[in-house]
Design a protein around this motif. Structure first.
Motif, PDB file in Angstrom:
ATOM      1  N   ASN A   1       0.816  -1.224   0.000  1.00 24.28           N
ATOM      2  CA  ASN A   1       0.000   0.000   0.000  1.00 24.28           C
ATOM      3  C   ASN A   1       0.845   1.267   0.000  1.00 24.28           C
ATOM      4  O   ASN A   1       0.389   2.312  -0.462  1.00 24.28           O
ATOM      5  CB  ASN A   1      -0.980  -0.002   1.173  1.00 24.28           C
ATOM      6  N   SER A   2       2.068   1.197   0.479  1.00 23.99           N
ATOM      7  CA  SER A   2       2.939   2.370   0.452  1.00 23.99           C
ATOM      8  C   SER A   2       3.652   2.511  -0.896  1.00 23.99           C
ATOM      9  O   SER A   2       4.217   3.566  -1.188  1.00 23.99           O
ATOM     10  CB  SER A   2       3.964   2.299   1.583  1.00 23.99           C
ATOM     11  N   LEU A   3       3.611   1.475  -1.727  1.00 22.57           N
ATOM     12  CA  LEU A   3       4.314   1.490  -3.017  1.00 22.57           C
ATOM     13  C   LEU A   3       3.390   1.666  -4.221  1.00 22.57           C
ATOM     14  O   LEU A   3       3.829   2.099  -5.280  1.00 22.57           O
ATOM     15  CB  LEU A   3       5.095   0.177  -3.201  1.00 22.57           C
ATOM     16  N   ILE A   4       2.138   1.303  -4.064  1.00 26.53           N
ATOM     17  CA  ILE A   4       1.184   1.281  -5.177  1.00 26.53           C
ATOM     18  C   ILE A   4       0.133   2.358  -4.962  1.00 26.53           C
ATOM     19  O   ILE A   4      -0.373   2.541  -3.869  1.00 26.53           O
ATOM     20  CB  ILE A   4       0.473  -0.095  -5.258  1.00 26.53           C
ATOM     21  N   LYS A   5      -0.202   3.055  -6.057  1.00 24.32           N
ATOM     22  CA  LYS A   5      -1.226   4.098  -5.982  1.00 24.32           C
ATOM     23  C   LYS A   5      -2.567   3.510  -5.539  1.00 24.32           C
ATOM     24  O   LYS A   5      -2.888   2.374  -5.884  1.00 24.32           O
ATOM     25  CB  LYS A   5      -1.410   4.775  -7.346  1.00 24.32           C
ATOM     26  N   PRO A   6      -3.342   4.284  -4.783  1.00 23.28           N
ATOM     27  CA  PRO A   6      -4.666   3.808  -4.361  1.00 23.28           C
ATOM     28  C   PRO A   6      -5.508   3.388  -5.572  1.00 23.28           C
ATOM     29  O   PRO A   6      -5.435   3.991  -6.643  1.00 23.28           O
ATOM     30  CB  PRO A   6      -5.277   5.032  -3.666  1.00 23.28           C
ATOM     31  N   GLY A   7      -6.289   2.338  -5.400  1.00 25.29           N
ATOM     32  CA  GLY A   7      -7.176   1.852  -6.450  1.00 25.29           C
ATOM     33  C   GLY A   7      -6.547   0.866  -7.409  1.00 25.29           C
ATOM     34  O   GLY A   7      -7.183   0.442  -8.372  1.00 25.29           O
ATOM     35  N   HIS A   8      -5.296   0.465  -7.165  1.00 23.73           N
ATOM     36  CA  HIS A   8      -4.605  -0.446  -8.078  1.00 23.73           C
ATOM     37  C   HIS A   8      -4.350  -1.828  -7.488  1.00 23.73           C
ATOM     38  O   HIS A   8      -3.710  -2.663  -8.111  1.00 23.73           O
ATOM     39  CB  HIS A   8      -3.282   0.172  -8.535  1.00 23.73           C
ATOM     40  N   ILE A   9      -4.826  -2.072  -6.280  1.00 19.75           N
ATOM     41  CA  ILE A   9      -4.693  -3.386  -5.652  1.00 19.75           C
ATOM     42  C   ILE A   9      -6.093  -3.900  -5.323  1.00 19.75           C
ATOM     43  O   ILE A   9      -6.874  -3.198  -4.684  1.00 19.75           O
ATOM     44  CB  ILE A   9      -3.860  -3.330  -4.357  1.00 19.75           C
ATOM     45  N   VAL A  10      -6.381  -5.113  -5.775  1.00 17.89           N
ATOM     46  CA  VAL A  10      -7.668  -5.743  -5.506  1.00 17.89           C
ATOM     47  C   VAL A  10      -7.376  -7.073  -4.822  1.00 17.89           C
ATOM     48  O   VAL A  10      -6.466  -7.800  -5.228  1.00 17.89           O
ATOM     49  CB  VAL A  10      -8.454  -5.993  -6.820  1.00 17.89           C
ATOM     50  N   SER A  11      -8.149  -7.401  -3.785  1.00 16.49           N
ATOM     51  CA  SER A  11      -7.960  -8.693  -3.130  1.00 16.49           C
ATOM     52  C   SER A  11      -9.304  -9.301  -2.797  1.00 16.49           C
ATOM     53  O   SER A  11     -10.299  -8.596  -2.635  1.00 16.49           O
ATOM     54  CB  SER A  11      -7.111  -8.536  -1.870  1.00 16.49           C
ATOM     55  N   TRP A  12      -9.330 -10.641  -2.710  1.00 14.46           N
ATOM     56  CA  TRP A  12     -10.553 -11.353  -2.390  1.00 14.46           C
ATOM     57  C   TRP A  12     -10.201 -12.731  -1.812  1.00 14.46           C
ATOM     58  O   TRP A  12      -9.131 -13.251  -2.033  1.00 14.46           O
ATOM     59  CB  TRP A  12     -11.462 -11.490  -3.616  1.00 14.46           C
ATOM     60  N   SER A  13     -11.149 -13.274  -1.074  1.00 18.61           N
ATOM     61  CA  SER A  13     -10.985 -14.598  -0.483  1.00 18.61           C
ATOM     62  C   SER A  13     -11.260 -15.661  -1.539  1.00 18.61           C
ATOM     63  O   SER A  13     -12.144 -15.511  -2.389  1.00 18.61           O
ATOM     64  CB  SER A  13     -11.969 -14.735   0.682  1.00 18.61           C
ATOM     65  N   ALA A  14     -10.488 -16.739  -1.470  1.00 16.04           N
ATOM     66  CA  ALA A  14     -10.653 -17.852  -2.423  1.00 16.04           C
ATOM     67  C   ALA A  14     -10.341 -19.160  -1.702  1.00 16.04           C
ATOM     68  O   ALA A  14      -9.861 -19.170  -0.573  1.00 16.04           O
ATOM     69  CB  ALA A  14      -9.724 -17.661  -3.623  1.00 16.04           C
ATOM     70  N   THR A  15     -10.608 -20.238  -2.379  1.00 16.76           N
ATOM     71  CA  THR A  15     -10.304 -21.566  -1.850  1.00 16.76           C
ATOM     72  C   THR A  15      -9.320 -22.247  -2.796  1.00 16.76           C
ATOM     73  O   THR A  15      -9.477 -22.185  -4.012  1.00 16.76           O
ATOM     74  CB  THR A  15     -11.597 -22.405  -1.768  1.00 16.76           C
ATOM     75  N   VAL A  16      -8.302 -22.876  -2.233  1.00 14.99           N
ATOM     76  CA  VAL A  16      -7.316 -23.585  -3.039  1.00 14.99           C
ATOM     77  C   VAL A  16      -7.306 -25.051  -2.598  1.00 14.99           C
ATOM     78  O   VAL A  16      -7.493 -25.350  -1.417  1.00 14.99           O
ATOM     79  CB  VAL A  16      -5.905 -22.943  -2.908  1.00 14.99           C
ATOM     80  N   ASN A  17      -7.130 -25.950  -3.564  1.00 15.88           N
ATOM     81  CA  ASN A  17      -7.041 -27.363  -3.209  1.00 15.88           C
ATOM     82  C   ASN A  17      -5.704 -27.604  -2.507  1.00 15.88           C
ATOM     83  O   ASN A  17      -4.713 -26.954  -2.801  1.00 15.88           O
ATOM     84  CB  ASN A  17      -7.195 -28.246  -4.444  1.00 15.88           C
ATOM     85  N   SER A  18      -5.704 -28.485  -1.532  1.00 16.50           N
ATOM     86  CA  SER A  18      -4.474 -28.756  -0.806  1.00 16.50           C
ATOM     87  C   SER A  18      -4.305 -30.247  -0.652  1.00 16.50           C
ATOM     88  O   SER A  18      -5.266 -31.017  -0.677  1.00 16.50           O
ATOM     89  CB  SER A  18      -4.487 -28.068   0.556  1.00 16.50           C
ATOM     90  N   GLY A  19      -3.083 -30.661  -0.481  1.00 17.10           N
ATOM     91  CA  GLY A  19      -2.780 -32.067  -0.320  1.00 17.10           C
ATOM     92  C   GLY A  19      -2.851 -32.526   1.118  1.00 17.10           C
ATOM     93  O   GLY A  19      -2.472 -33.637   1.429  1.00 17.10           O
ATOM     94  N   GLU A  20      -3.306 -31.665   1.982  1.00 15.42           N
ATOM     95  CA  GLU A  20      -3.348 -31.990   3.414  1.00 15.42           C
ATOM     96  C   GLU A  20      -4.497 -32.910   3.744  1.00 15.42           C
ATOM     97  O   GLU A  20      -5.517 -32.942   3.190  1.00 15.42           O
ATOM     98  CB  GLU A  20      -3.474 -30.696   4.234  1.00 15.42           C
TER      99      GLU A  20
END
Length: 103
Positions: free
Chosen positions: A84-103
């Motif tokens: 957030n200190s390196l990238i201009k506001p409005g250029h980072i998007v994040s969301w929750s997801a699910t990934v398959n795991s071998g556990e």
């Protein structure tokens, strides 16, 4: 299928600023995220409305770049504090997801 929750992050940049190389190094060397993929767009525009595009005759050096990565929600939270200190506001998007795991 075993799965776990992760946070996905997408960072929007332009190639001409050479910022993506710095960020790749940061995410790899300092933050040590699970992995990063860089996508080079063929066209795009942002808040300025300036169109960045390429053609076969003129390969622009200012094309859109997307850096995308995922990791645990806790890890991503820490990484985003630095980004957030390196990238201009409005250029980072994040969301929750699910990934398959071998556990």
């Amino acid at each position: 299928m075993n799965s776990r929750t992760v946070t996905m992050v997408r960072i929007y940049l332009t190639e001409g600023r050479h910022q993506y190389q710095q960020l790749l190094e940061l995410l790899h060397d300092r933050e040590q995220v699970a992995g990063v993929t860089a996508f080079r767009g063929i066209a795009g525009f942002g808040q300025s409305g300036t169109m960045h595009s390429s053609s076969l005759l003129d390969m622009s050096l200012d094309l859109p770049i997307i850096l995308e990565f995922f990791d645990t929600p806790e890890k991503v939270s820490q990484v985003l504090k630095h980004l957030n200190s390196l990238i201009k506001p409005g250029h980072i998007v994040s969301w929750s997801a699910t990934v398959n795991s071998g556990e």
